[in-house]
Design a protein around this motif. Structure first.
Motif, PDB file in Angstrom:
ATOM      1  N   TYR A   1       0.826  -1.208   0.000  1.00 53.82           N
ATOM      2  CA  TYR A   1       0.000   0.000   0.000  1.00 53.82           C
ATOM      3  C   TYR A   1       0.865   1.264   0.000  1.00 53.82           C
ATOM      4  O   TYR A   1       1.860   1.343   0.723  1.00 53.82           O
ATOM      5  CB  TYR A   1      -0.919   0.029   1.226  1.00 53.82           C
ATOM      6  CG  TYR A   1      -2.049  -0.961   1.153  1.00 53.82           C
ATOM      7  CD1 TYR A   1      -3.222  -0.644   0.488  1.00 53.82           C
ATOM      8  CD2 TYR A   1      -1.929  -2.211   1.731  1.00 53.82           C
ATOM      9  CE1 TYR A   1      -4.265  -1.556   0.412  1.00 53.82           C
ATOM     10  CE2 TYR A   1      -2.972  -3.131   1.655  1.00 53.82           C
ATOM     11  CZ  TYR A   1      -4.121  -2.800   0.987  1.00 53.82           C
ATOM     12  OH  TYR A   1      -5.147  -3.704   0.900  1.00 53.82           O
ATOM     13  N   ALA A   2       0.443   2.258  -0.769  1.00 51.61           N
ATOM     14  CA  ALA A   2       1.069   3.575  -0.736  1.00 51.61           C
ATOM     15  C   ALA A   2       0.689   4.260   0.576  1.00 51.61           C
ATOM     16  O   ALA A   2      -0.369   3.969   1.147  1.00 51.61           O
ATOM     17  CB  ALA A   2       0.589   4.418  -1.921  1.00 51.61           C
ATOM     18  N   PRO A   3       1.523   5.185   1.060  1.00 48.49           N
ATOM     19  CA  PRO A   3       1.198   5.874   2.313  1.00 48.49           C
ATOM     20  C   PRO A   3      -0.142   6.600   2.275  1.00 48.49           C
ATOM     21  O   PRO A   3      -0.806   6.733   3.299  1.00 48.49           O
ATOM     22  CB  PRO A   3       2.346   6.884   2.474  1.00 48.49           C
ATOM     23  CG  PRO A   3       3.473   6.317   1.680  1.00 48.49           C
ATOM     24  CD  PRO A   3       2.839   5.564   0.533  1.00 48.49           C
TER      25      PRO A   3
ATOM     26  N   ILE B   1      -0.423   0.060  -4.215  1.00 49.55           N
ATOM     27  CA  ILE B   1      -1.876   0.227  -4.262  1.00 49.55           C
ATOM     28  C   ILE B   1      -2.190   1.637  -3.752  1.00 49.55           C
ATOM     29  O   ILE B   1      -1.781   2.013  -2.651  1.00 49.55           O
ATOM     30  CB  ILE B   1      -2.590  -0.806  -3.379  1.00 49.55           C
ATOM     31  CG1 ILE B   1      -2.370  -2.216  -3.915  1.00 49.55           C
ATOM     32  CG2 ILE B   1      -4.086  -0.488  -3.283  1.00 49.55           C
ATOM     33  CD1 ILE B   1      -2.851  -3.321  -2.973  1.00 49.55           C
ATOM     34  N   ILE B   2      -2.962   2.391  -4.569  1.00 48.50           N
ATOM     35  CA  ILE B   2      -3.416   3.705  -4.122  1.00 48.50           C
ATOM     36  C   ILE B   2      -4.920   3.680  -3.816  1.00 48.50           C
ATOM     37  O   ILE B   2      -5.423   4.571  -3.153  1.00 48.50           O
ATOM     38  CB  ILE B   2      -3.062   4.827  -5.113  1.00 48.50           C
ATOM     39  CG1 ILE B   2      -3.704   4.609  -6.485  1.00 48.50           C
ATOM     40  CG2 ILE B   2      -1.546   4.962  -5.220  1.00 48.50           C
ATOM     41  CD1 ILE B   2      -3.550   5.793  -7.436  1.00 48.50           C
ATOM     42  N   SER B   3      -5.614   2.645  -4.302  1.00 45.64           N
ATOM     43  CA  SER B   3      -7.036   2.480  -3.994  1.00 45.64           C
ATOM     44  C   SER B   3      -7.387   0.991  -4.024  1.00 45.64           C
ATOM     45  O   SER B   3      -7.043   0.292  -4.967  1.00 45.64           O
ATOM     46  CB  SER B   3      -7.884   3.245  -5.007  1.00 45.64           C
ATOM     47  OG  SER B   3      -9.262   3.123  -4.692  1.00 45.64           O
ATOM     48  N   ASP B   4      -8.040   0.544  -2.964  1.00 46.33           N
ATOM     49  CA  ASP B   4      -8.440  -0.860  -2.804  1.00 46.33           C
ATOM     50  C   ASP B   4      -9.911  -0.873  -2.437  1.00 46.33           C
ATOM     51  O   ASP B   4     -10.313  -0.335  -1.417  1.00 46.33           O
ATOM     52  CB  ASP B   4      -7.594  -1.484  -1.682  1.00 46.33           C
ATOM     53  CG  ASP B   4      -7.984  -2.911  -1.319  1.00 46.33           C
ATOM     54  OD1 ASP B   4      -9.080  -3.375  -1.690  1.00 46.33           O
ATOM     55  OD2 ASP B   4      -7.189  -3.552  -0.617  1.00 46.33           O
ATOM     56  N   HIS B   5     -10.736  -1.459  -3.309  1.00 46.29           N
ATOM     57  CA  HIS B   5     -12.160  -1.632  -3.021  1.00 46.29           C
ATOM     58  C   HIS B   5     -12.412  -3.137  -3.001  1.00 46.29           C
ATOM     59  O   HIS B   5     -12.343  -3.804  -4.032  1.00 46.29           O
ATOM     60  CB  HIS B   5     -13.000  -0.949  -4.092  1.00 46.29           C
ATOM     61  CG  HIS B   5     -14.469  -0.975  -3.782  1.00 46.29           C
ATOM     62  ND1 HIS B   5     -15.418  -0.555  -4.666  1.00 46.29           N
ATOM     63  CD2 HIS B   5     -15.153  -1.356  -2.679  1.00 46.29           C
ATOM     64  CE1 HIS B   5     -16.607  -0.685  -4.145  1.00 46.29           C
ATOM     65  NE2 HIS B   5     -16.471  -1.173  -2.929  1.00 46.29           N
ATOM     66  N   SER B   6     -12.665  -3.662  -1.816  1.00 45.11           N
ATOM     67  CA  SER B   6     -12.816  -5.110  -1.648  1.00 45.11           C
ATOM     68  C   SER B   6     -14.197  -5.449  -1.122  1.00 45.11           C
ATOM     69  O   SER B   6     -14.795  -4.720  -0.333  1.00 45.11           O
ATOM     70  CB  SER B   6     -11.759  -5.639  -0.670  1.00 45.11           C
ATOM     71  OG  SER B   6     -10.470  -5.485  -1.219  1.00 45.11           O
TER      72      SER B   6
END
Length: 136
Positions: free
Chosen positions: A45-47, A130-135
């Motif tokens: 993940y990106a900060p 990863i700058i956006s994670d929709h799970s």
């Protein structure tokens, strides 16, 4: 001049595409989960990443780590073995790739849980993050 063009083409052909690097990062993240290593799991993940699941939005890697921390107890992972199955890739630009995958958690004794994740990756100095994670 022709030699220079052929050499440049050979280097470009030999360079791995983003799919290779992203797949390796995904495998390493899953290995971190399976080893009970939260830091390794969230290294992908990106900060400034966003995580969306259900009615929750976690903003930033620290918030994402805090959300997952409850799954890591006593040096292990309490929810089971994690695997990812790639389903779709969509390059959006030279530095952005959308990746859709199926995640599966297989507990030691119990029924596996599975769902889908849409991950927006961005190429940064330290690799694809990863700058956006929709799970779900």
């Amino acid at each position: 001049m022709l030699t220079l063009l052929v050499s440049a083409a050979a280097v470009a052909a030999a360079a791995p595409g983003p799919h290779v690097a992203i797949s390796a990062a995904m495998q390493d993240s899953a290995a971190g989960w399976n080893a009970g290593d939260l830091k390794r799991f969230t290294a992908i993940y990106a900060p400034d990443a966003l995580y969306v699941a259900g009615d929750e939005v976690a903003r930033g890697k620290d918030a994402i780590s805090a959300r997952y921390a409850k799954s890591f107890a006593n040096g292990g992972n309490t929810r089971g073995r994690l695997t990812f199955q790639p389903l779709a890739w969509r390059p959006l630009s030279a530095v952005h790739v959308l990746h859709v995958a199926r995640w599966t958690l297989t507990p030691t004794g119990g029924k596996p849980q599975t769902g889908l994740t849409s991950l927006l990756f961005e190429r940064r100095k330290d690799g694809w993050k990863i700058i956006s994670d929709h799970s779900s």
